[in-house]
Design a protein around this motif. Structure first.
Motif, PDB file in Angstrom:
ATOM      1  N   ARG A   1       0.823  -1.211   0.000  1.00 43.18           N
ATOM      2  CA  ARG A   1       0.000   0.000   0.000  1.00 43.18           C
ATOM      3  C   ARG A   1       0.859   1.265   0.000  1.00 43.18           C
ATOM      4  O   ARG A   1       0.489   2.275  -0.608  1.00 43.18           O
ATOM      5  CB  ARG A   1      -0.955  -0.007   1.198  1.00 43.18           C
ATOM      6  N   GLU A   2       2.013   1.206   0.647  1.00 42.81           N
ATOM      7  CA  GLU A   2       2.942   2.335   0.581  1.00 42.81           C
ATOM      8  C   GLU A   2       3.477   2.518  -0.841  1.00 42.81           C
ATOM      9  O   GLU A   2       3.680   3.639  -1.299  1.00 42.81           O
ATOM     10  CB  GLU A   2       4.107   2.121   1.548  1.00 42.81           C
ATOM     11  N   THR A   3       3.691   1.398  -1.531  1.00 45.43           N
ATOM     12  CA  THR A   3       4.151   1.469  -2.919  1.00 45.43           C
ATOM     13  C   THR A   3       3.088   2.103  -3.797  1.00 45.43           C
ATOM     14  O   THR A   3       3.385   2.945  -4.657  1.00 45.43           O
ATOM     15  CB  THR A   3       4.509   0.068  -3.440  1.00 45.43           C
ATOM     16  N   VAL A   4       1.837   1.715  -3.582  1.00 42.15           N
ATOM     17  CA  VAL A   4       0.730   2.328  -4.320  1.00 42.15           C
ATOM     18  C   VAL A   4       0.658   3.816  -4.022  1.00 42.15           C
ATOM     19  O   VAL A   4       0.532   4.653  -4.934  1.00 42.15           O
ATOM     20  CB  VAL A   4      -0.603   1.640  -3.974  1.00 42.15           C
ATOM     21  N   ARG A   5       0.739   4.190  -2.739  1.00 45.71           N
ATOM     22  CA  ARG A   5       0.651   5.600  -2.371  1.00 45.71           C
ATOM     23  C   ARG A   5       1.753   6.423  -3.039  1.00 45.71           C
ATOM     24  O   ARG A   5       1.490   7.471  -3.642  1.00 45.71           O
ATOM     25  CB  ARG A   5       0.763   5.756  -0.855  1.00 45.71           C
ATOM     26  N   ALA A   6       3.000   5.940  -2.942  1.00 44.63           N
ATOM     27  CA  ALA A   6       4.120   6.686  -3.522  1.00 44.63           C
ATOM     28  C   ALA A   6       3.991   6.793  -5.030  1.00 44.63           C
ATOM     29  O   ALA A   6       4.318   7.827  -5.625  1.00 44.63           O
ATOM     30  CB  ALA A   6       5.435   6.022  -3.138  1.00 44.63           C
ATOM     31  N   SER A   7       3.516   5.744  -5.659  1.00 44.92           N
ATOM     32  CA  SER A   7       3.366   5.747  -7.116  1.00 44.92           C
ATOM     33  C   SER A   7       2.219   6.655  -7.545  1.00 44.92           C
ATOM     34  O   SER A   7       2.324   7.370  -8.551  1.00 44.92           O
ATOM     35  CB  SER A   7       3.133   4.323  -7.618  1.00 44.92           C
ATOM     36  N   GLU A   8       1.125   6.630  -6.786  1.00 50.46           N
ATOM     37  CA  GLU A   8      -0.003   7.496  -7.116  1.00 50.46           C
ATOM     38  C   GLU A   8       0.328   8.974  -6.899  1.00 50.46           C
ATOM     39  O   GLU A   8      -0.268   9.843  -7.526  1.00 50.46           O
ATOM     40  CB  GLU A   8      -1.232   7.099  -6.301  1.00 50.46           C
ATOM     41  N   ASP A   9       1.294   9.249  -6.026  1.00 55.21           N
ATOM     42  CA  ASP A   9       1.738  10.633  -5.844  1.00 55.21           C
ATOM     43  C   ASP A   9       2.268  11.228  -7.144  1.00 55.21           C
ATOM     44  O   ASP A   9       2.272  12.449  -7.319  1.00 55.21           O
ATOM     45  CB  ASP A   9       2.846  10.706  -4.787  1.00 55.21           C
ATOM     46  N   LEU A  10       2.725  10.391  -8.046  1.00 54.14           N
ATOM     47  CA  LEU A  10       3.299  10.849  -9.307  1.00 54.14           C
ATOM     48  C   LEU A  10       2.259  10.969 -10.418  1.00 54.14           C
ATOM     49  O   LEU A  10       2.577  11.440 -11.507  1.00 54.14           O
ATOM     50  CB  LEU A  10       4.408   9.883  -9.757  1.00 54.14           C
ATOM     51  N   MET A  11       1.032  10.542 -10.147  1.00 58.37           N
ATOM     52  CA  MET A  11      -0.010  10.542 -11.160  1.00 58.37           C
ATOM     53  C   MET A  11      -0.770  11.871 -11.173  1.00 58.37           C
ATOM     54  O   MET A  11      -0.938  12.506 -10.122  1.00 58.37           O
ATOM     55  CB  MET A  11      -1.013   9.404 -10.892  1.00 58.37           C
ATOM     56  N   PRO A  12      -1.252  12.297 -12.318  1.00 62.11           N
ATOM     57  CA  PRO A  12      -2.030  13.540 -12.368  1.00 62.11           C
ATOM     58  C   PRO A  12      -3.359  13.436 -11.624  1.00 62.11           C
ATOM     59  O   PRO A  12      -3.867  14.433 -11.106  1.00 62.11           O
ATOM     60  CB  PRO A  12      -2.241  13.777 -13.874  1.00 62.11           C
TER      61      PRO A  12
ATOM     62  N   PRO B   1       8.922  19.703 -10.140  1.00 63.06           N
ATOM     63  CA  PRO B   1       8.559  19.394  -8.755  1.00 63.06           C
ATOM     64  C   PRO B   1       7.933  18.020  -8.654  1.00 63.06           C
ATOM     65  O   PRO B   1       7.355  17.498  -9.589  1.00 63.06           O
ATOM     66  CB  PRO B   1       7.539  20.483  -8.404  1.00 63.06           C
ATOM     67  N   VAL B   2       8.082  17.416  -7.471  1.00 69.42           N
ATOM     68  CA  VAL B   2       7.499  16.116  -7.192  1.00 69.42           C
ATOM     69  C   VAL B   2       6.404  16.306  -6.163  1.00 69.42           C
ATOM     70  O   VAL B   2       6.589  16.990  -5.159  1.00 69.42           O
ATOM     71  CB  VAL B   2       8.568  15.142  -6.624  1.00 69.42           C
ATOM     72  N   THR B   3       5.254  15.717  -6.421  1.00 71.74           N
ATOM     73  CA  THR B   3       4.147  15.834  -5.474  1.00 71.74           C
ATOM     74  C   THR B   3       4.280  14.795  -4.389  1.00 71.74           C
ATOM     75  O   THR B   3       5.092  13.888  -4.460  1.00 71.74           O
ATOM     76  CB  THR B   3       2.805  15.636  -6.190  1.00 71.74           C
TER      77      THR B   3
END
Length: 220
Positions: free
Chosen positions: A130-141, A215-217
């Motif tokens: 779930r942390e992997t999903v969260r970090a990856s979704e942070d990069l999505m629009p 920038p990184v969200t």
């Protein structure tokens, strides 16, 4: 990885940003008397970690398939290598507009050395997934909410082995034509854009002499 003095990362923040923006890493481990083995897998920054200038002393999360035999051969007393690749591309002498010239390859990369905790328990593995999903979704629009998918995760989590990766060393190379004149660097960036930057936004790195300007969200 050999660090060339003139191609060092502009700052520790740029090293952190590259890993955050390009989390699909190569996890390399070795057992005594055997050749190194490697797996391509996401390695992410936990939401409660806040590396600013270095990863050393922090912990990252990763996971691989349980059917992958690499994890069984990991000795927790032997560090692993994490390889993160950023934008890269071939630089043709046509960009230099001078003769004689030689071609090269511009790139940005980060290598982290880590001590590993192998995690087989379902709760630990679910947390890492779930942390992997969260970090990856942070990069999505547009973010995806995984809440309704947790029951599905629970059905398949037995097929995953997780890692806590405690970082003990880091190296980085940002080779982005910073040894060239301003006009040459401008042409290198222009040509990278025109060919489509197939391997990441090399043009922006060259424009900024190696600084990650996008920038990184997210929280990390």
């Amino acid at each position: 990885m050999h660090e060339f003095e003139k191609y060092r990362a502009p700052s520790g923040k740029d090293v952190v940003a590259l890993v955050q923006k390009h989390p699909f890493a190569l996890i390399v481990s070795s057992a005594p008397g055997e050749a190194p083995v490697a797996t391509h897998a996401p390695v992410v920054i936990p939401h409660d970690a806040h590396p600013v200038d270095t990863f050393v002393g922090t912990t990252l999360f990763g996971h691989i398939a349980r059917s992958n035999p690499q994890w069984r051969g990991i000795d927790e007393s032997v560090p692993v290598l994490l390889v993160f690749g950023g934008p890269h591309g071939y630089i043709s002498p046509t960009s230099y507009e001078q003769d004689p010239s030689v071609p090269t390859w511009d790139y940005a990369a980060v290598h982290l050395t880590a001590r590993v905790e192998v995690l087989e328990g379902a709760d630990d593995c679910m947390h890492i997934v779930r942390e992997t999903v969260r970090a990856s979704e942070d990069l999505m629009p547009v973010r995806w909410d995984d809440t309704t998918s947790v029951p599905t995760f629970e059905q398949i989590i037995g097929g995953v082995v997780g890692f806590r990766l405690h970082i003990i060393a880091e190296k980085a190379v940002f080779k982005v034509s910073q040894d060239k004149s301003d006009d040459v660097r401008a042409r290198v960036a222009r040509d990278a854009r025109e060919r489509g930057d197939a391997y990441g936004d090399l043009a922006s790195l060259v424009d900024s002499r190696g600084r990650l300007v996008c920038p990184v969200t997210g929280d990390a």
